[in-house]
Enzyme design. Structure first.
Site, short mmCIF file in Angstrom:
data_model
loop_
_atom_site.label_atom_id
_atom_site.label_comp_id
_atom_site.label_asym_id
_atom_site.label_seq_id
_atom_site.Cartn_x
_atom_site.Cartn_y
_atom_site.Cartn_z
N SER A 1 19.99 -7.83 -16.77
CA SER A 1 20.44 -7.98 -15.63
C SER A 1 19.67 -7.59 -14.40
CB SER A 1 21.85 -7.35 -15.20
OG SER A 1 21.76 -5.97 -15.47
N VAL A 2 18.63 -6.94 -14.38
CA VAL A 2 17.89 -6.67 -13.58
C VAL A 2 16.16 -7.07 -14.11
CG1 VAL A 2 16.57 -5.02 -12.20
CG2 VAL A 2 19.15 -4.77 -12.76
N ASP B 1 21.20 5.80 -14.43
CA ASP B 1 21.79 4.63 -14.32
C ASP B 1 23.08 4.66 -13.43
OD1 ASP B 1 21.93 1.76 -16.35
OD2 ASP B 1 23.53 2.18 -15.13
N ASN C 1 16.09 -4.63 -22.90
CA ASN C 1 16.72 -5.80 -22.97
C ASN C 1 15.73 -6.82 -22.44
OD1 ASN C 1 19.11 -4.57 -23.93
ND2 ASN C 1 19.79 -4.19 -21.83
N HIS D 1 12.35 -2.52 -17.82
CA HIS D 1 12.80 -0.84 -17.45
C HIS D 1 13.33 -0.78 -19.06
CE1 HIS D 1 16.14 -3.78 -16.60
NE2 HIS D 1 17.09 -2.85 -17.43
N HIS E 1 15.62 1.75 -21.24
CA HIS E 1 16.88 2.55 -21.15
C HIS E 1 16.69 3.63 -22.13
CE1 HIS E 1 19.82 -0.56 -19.37
NE2 HIS E 1 18.84 -1.15 -19.77
P1 5GP Z 1 19.56 -4.42 -17.80
O1 5GP Z 1 21.17 -4.87 -18.20
O2 5GP Z 1 19.00 -5.16 -16.92
O3 5GP Z 1 18.91 -4.20 -19.14
O4 5GP Z 1 19.84 -2.93 -17.34
C1 5GP Z 1 20.03 -2.92 -15.81
C2 5GP Z 1 20.69 -1.41 -15.49
O5 5GP Z 1 20.86 -1.29 -14.21
C3 5GP Z 1 22.18 -1.35 -15.74
O6 5GP Z 1 22.60 -0.46 -16.65
C4 5GP Z 1 22.79 -1.08 -14.61
O7 5GP Z 1 24.09 -0.41 -14.52
C5 5GP Z 1 21.82 -0.49 -13.73
N1 5GP Z 1 21.75 -0.57 -12.30
C6 5GP Z 1 22.08 -1.68 -11.59
N2 5GP Z 1 21.97 -1.50 -10.10
C7 5GP Z 1 21.56 -0.31 -10.02
C8 5GP Z 1 21.37 0.63 -8.91
O8 5GP Z 1 21.57 0.39 -7.74
N3 5GP Z 1 21.25 1.95 -9.32
C9 5GP Z 1 20.98 2.53 -10.44
N4 5GP Z 1 20.50 3.84 -10.43
N5 5GP Z 1 21.16 1.68 -11.56
C10 5GP Z 1 21.44 0.33 -11.57
#
Ligand code: 5GP
Ligand code: ZN
Length: 114
Positions: free
Chosen positions: A95-96, A30, A87, A100, A102
């Site tokens: 947020s993505v 991450d 999530n 995925h 974690h």
């Molecule tokens: P979410 O909030 O969707 O569960 O997790 C998305 C994760 O993707 C976050 O922990 C964030 O730090 C990570 N993330 C966002 N953009 C990038 C990126 O460009 N590269 C990497 N390696 N992680 C990312």
């Protein structure tokens, strides 16, 4: 999905610190780690949220968990303990919008998570 960040990492269009890849998934560190080990295990298949998972995806989901288990061993956090987090939707912190898993490890975690 042409506009998806994780599809771009999966395809190699955007670089990432990749720790594992196989025919089903890619795992990378991450960019904003919440613990010493913070790896995202991402299926190659674009699935926006857990809500869109279908019965046929069950083996894929199991595979992602086993990849997390292997990376936890590789990073030597398996014995002290690690946390796996999905999530689903913004309200839960997603947020993505490409599913995925974690993998978090290398520190103490509280429960309940808050
Ligand atoms: P979410 O909030 O969707 O569960 O997790 C998305 C994760 O993707 C976050 O922990 C964030 O730090 C990570 N993330 C966002 N953009 C990038 C990126 O460009 N590269 C990497 N390696 N992680 C990312
Ligand atoms: Zn995607």
């Amino acid at each position: 999905m042409s506009d998806c960040l994780f599809c771009k990492i999966v395809s190699g269009e955007i670089p990432a610190d990749i720790v594992h890849q196989d025919k089903d998934c890619v795992a990378f560190r991450d960019i904003n780690p919440q613990s010493p080990t913070h790896v995202l295990i991402v299926p190659r298949k674009h699935i926006p949220t857990l809500n869109e998972l279908e019965a046929d995806d069950a083996p894929l989901v199991g595979r992602l968990v086993l990849v997390a288990q292997k990376i936890a061993q590789d990073d030597e956090v398996d014995q002290d303990g690690y946390r796996l987090v999905w999530n689903c939707q913004e309200g839960a912190g997603q947020s993505v919008f490409h599913i995925h898993l974690h993998l978090l490890g290398g520190r103490k975690f509280t429960w309940p998570p808050g």
